[in-house]
Design a protein around this motif. Structure first.
Motif, PDB file in Angstrom:
ATOM      1  N   PHE A  39    -131.959  62.216  33.110  1.00  0.00           N
ATOM      2  CA  PHE A  39    -130.804  62.834  32.444  1.00  0.00           C
ATOM      3  C   PHE A  39    -130.384  64.062  33.250  1.00  0.00           C
ATOM      4  N   ILE A  40    -129.419  63.863  34.107  1.00  0.00           N
ATOM      5  CA  ILE A  40    -129.058  64.908  35.068  1.00  0.00           C
ATOM      6  C   ILE A  40    -128.104  65.951  34.484  1.00  0.00           C
ATOM      7  N   TRP A  41    -127.407  65.613  33.401  1.00  0.00           N
ATOM      8  CA  TRP A  41    -126.331  66.484  32.923  1.00  0.00           C
ATOM      9  C   TRP A  41    -126.768  67.877  32.493  1.00  0.00           C
ATOM     10  N   PRO A  42    -127.957  68.064  31.900  1.00  0.00           N
ATOM     11  CA  PRO A  42    -128.347  69.445  31.573  1.00  0.00           C
ATOM     12  C   PRO A  42    -128.390  70.360  32.793  1.00  0.00           C
ATOM     13  N   HIS A  45    -125.071  72.015  33.403  1.00  0.00           N
ATOM     14  CA  HIS A  45    -124.622  72.984  32.395  1.00  0.00           C
ATOM     15  C   HIS A  45    -123.316  72.537  31.728  1.00  0.00           C
ATOM     16  N   VAL A  46    -123.263  71.257  31.379  1.00  0.00           N
ATOM     17  CA  VAL A  46    -122.097  70.731  30.667  1.00  0.00           C
ATOM     18  C   VAL A  46    -122.505  70.462  29.210  1.00  0.00           C
ATOM     19  N   PRO A  47    -121.531  70.425  28.285  1.00  0.00           N
ATOM     20  CA  PRO A  47    -121.859  70.141  26.879  1.00  0.00           C
ATOM     21  C   PRO A  47    -122.481  68.750  26.743  1.00  0.00           C
ATOM     22  N   LEU A  48    -123.554  68.661  25.968  1.00  0.00           N
ATOM     23  CA  LEU A  48    -124.284  67.401  25.838  1.00  0.00           C
ATOM     24  C   LEU A  48    -124.021  66.704  24.510  1.00  0.00           C
ATOM     25  N   GLY A  49    -123.522  67.459  23.513  1.00  0.00           N
ATOM     26  CA  GLY A  49    -123.280  66.885  22.203  1.00  0.00           C
ATOM     27  C   GLY A  49    -121.899  66.288  22.087  1.00  0.00           C
ATOM     28  N   PRO A  50    -121.558  65.786  20.916  1.00  0.00           N
ATOM     29  CA  PRO A  50    -120.229  65.195  20.703  1.00  0.00           C
ATOM     30  C   PRO A  50    -119.124  66.235  20.818  1.00  0.00           C
ATOM     31  N   GLY A  58    -120.933  60.565  19.537  1.00  0.00           N
ATOM     32  CA  GLY A  58    -120.490  60.719  20.920  1.00  0.00           C
ATOM     33  C   GLY A  58    -121.355  61.705  21.683  1.00  0.00           C
ATOM     34  N   GLY A  59    -120.987  61.959  22.915  1.00  0.00           N
ATOM     35  CA  GLY A  59    -121.689  62.941  23.732  1.00  0.00           C
ATOM     36  C   GLY A  59    -122.641  62.318  24.725  1.00  0.00           C
ATOM     37  N   LEU A  60    -122.946  63.090  25.748  1.00  0.00           N
ATOM     38  CA  LEU A  60    -123.763  62.582  26.849  1.00  0.00           C
ATOM     39  C   LEU A  60    -125.206  62.305  26.436  1.00  0.00           C
ATOM     40  N   GLN A  63    -125.317  59.079  24.566  1.00  0.00           N
ATOM     41  CA  GLN A  63    -125.141  57.975  25.514  1.00  0.00           C
ATOM     42  C   GLN A  63    -126.454  57.664  26.230  1.00  0.00           C
ATOM     43  N   ALA A  64    -127.140  58.707  26.694  1.00  0.00           N
ATOM     44  CA  ALA A  64    -128.406  58.513  27.397  1.00  0.00           C
ATOM     45  C   ALA A  64    -129.455  57.885  26.487  1.00  0.00           C
ATOM     46  N   GLU A  65    -129.510  58.355  25.246  1.00  0.00           N
ATOM     47  CA  GLU A  65    -130.448  57.763  24.288  1.00  0.00           C
ATOM     48  C   GLU A  65    -130.112  56.291  24.045  1.00  0.00           C
TER      49      GLU A  65
END
Length: 280
Positions: A39-42, A45-50, A58-60, A63-65
């Motif tokens: 999970f590279i997005w954290p 530093h981008v928003p991870l939730g809906p 929604g949210g990254l 999606q990963a889960e």
């Protein structure tokens, strides 16, 4: 879960195909299956939730889960009795999978991924893992012949010996034959010397795996095209990470890289114990 088979997933069809293969490999070894999504997005530093006005699911992160849940469901469908664990790990795929390889018996990855970097997967994740993983790496590619043998390249090196041992074990587990090819350059004065190399490499393995139907052959040809052609009729190709002719310091030889890129069946790259470090 002791030394499971490790599968890396990213939500693509190729990574789900890798889960299919990983389930079979885990079953053959009597191991569990660990499925990891990097999970590279954290790190970005981008928003991870809906989104504020978006759906609650929604949210990254969701999606990963979902990628992991789809992969778990695929594995359960194939083998309901298999022990399956999933891990959502912050980091980029190269580092994450190399790190987890130290706790695995085999890493299985697909040949293509998602997104605009998907086409680069073979040139990045698979090649990187083949060079740096702490266990053998299986790259799912091509159209294997399910009735074909395991194919192994024999060169007389220490790396080649470990690849040969892996190939015998895999052929025994799959209940199929083993084709061991030793390829001599066409310009070499090869016959007596190269047949001796092959015989010495195989010494002891026939006795250890008496039920494996072995076909061994010295072929006068160029290595890469000969292996690629032979891979058409194989269900699996096993190569050492760096062969007898490799340069010191190279963790992955040109032949191994060519097989990862172009073989007609899945490829396992076996590194010599102590060669390089996981996560390097």
């Amino acid at each position: 879960m002791s030394d499971p088979v490790l599968a890396g997933v990213d939500g693509s069809e190729a990574s789900l195909a890798a889960v299919d293969v990983a389930v079979r490999e885990a079953r053959l070894r009597g191991r569990g299956l660990r499925i990891v999504h990097a999970f590279i997005w954290p790190l970005m530093h981008v928003p991870l939730g809906p989104a504020k006005d978006g759906p609650a699911g929604g949210g990254l992160r969701h999606q990963a889960e979902g990628f992991l849940e789809d992969a778990r469901a695929r594995a359960r469908e194939l083998d309901p009795e298999l022990e399956v664990h999933t891990e959502l790990v912050t980091g980029e795929p190269l580092t994450v999978l190399a790190h987890w390889s130290a706790k695995s018996s085999l890493v299985v990855v697909g040949s293509r991924g998602l997104g605009r970097f998907g086409a680069l997967l073979i040139g990045s994740v698979a090649v990187h893992l083949a060079a740096h993983a702490a266990c053998p790496v299986l790259i799912v590619r091509g159209r294997p012949d399910p009735a074909g043998p395991v194919l192994v390249a024999v060169d007389g090196s220490g790396v080649g010996a470990e690849a040969l041992g892996f190939a015998f074990a895999e052929a025994a587990a799959r209940r199929t034959g083993l084709t061991a090819l030793h390829i001599a350059h066409p310009s070499a004065d090869w016959q007596d010397q190269e047949e001796r190399v092959l015989a010495e490499a195989l010494a002891g393995w026939r006795e250890k795996y008496p039920d494996v139907a072995l076909h061994s052959e010295v072929v006068e040809a160029h290595t890469r095209p000969a292996l690629l052609e032979a891979s058409r009729e194989a269900q699996l190709l096993v190569v050492g990470a760096r062969g007898r002719g490799g340069f010191a310091g190279m963790l992955l030889g040109s032949t191994s890289q060519a097989m990862i890129q172009h073989a007609h069946c899945p490829v396992v790259v076996v590194r010599h114990e102590g060669e390089g470090t996981a996560g390097a």
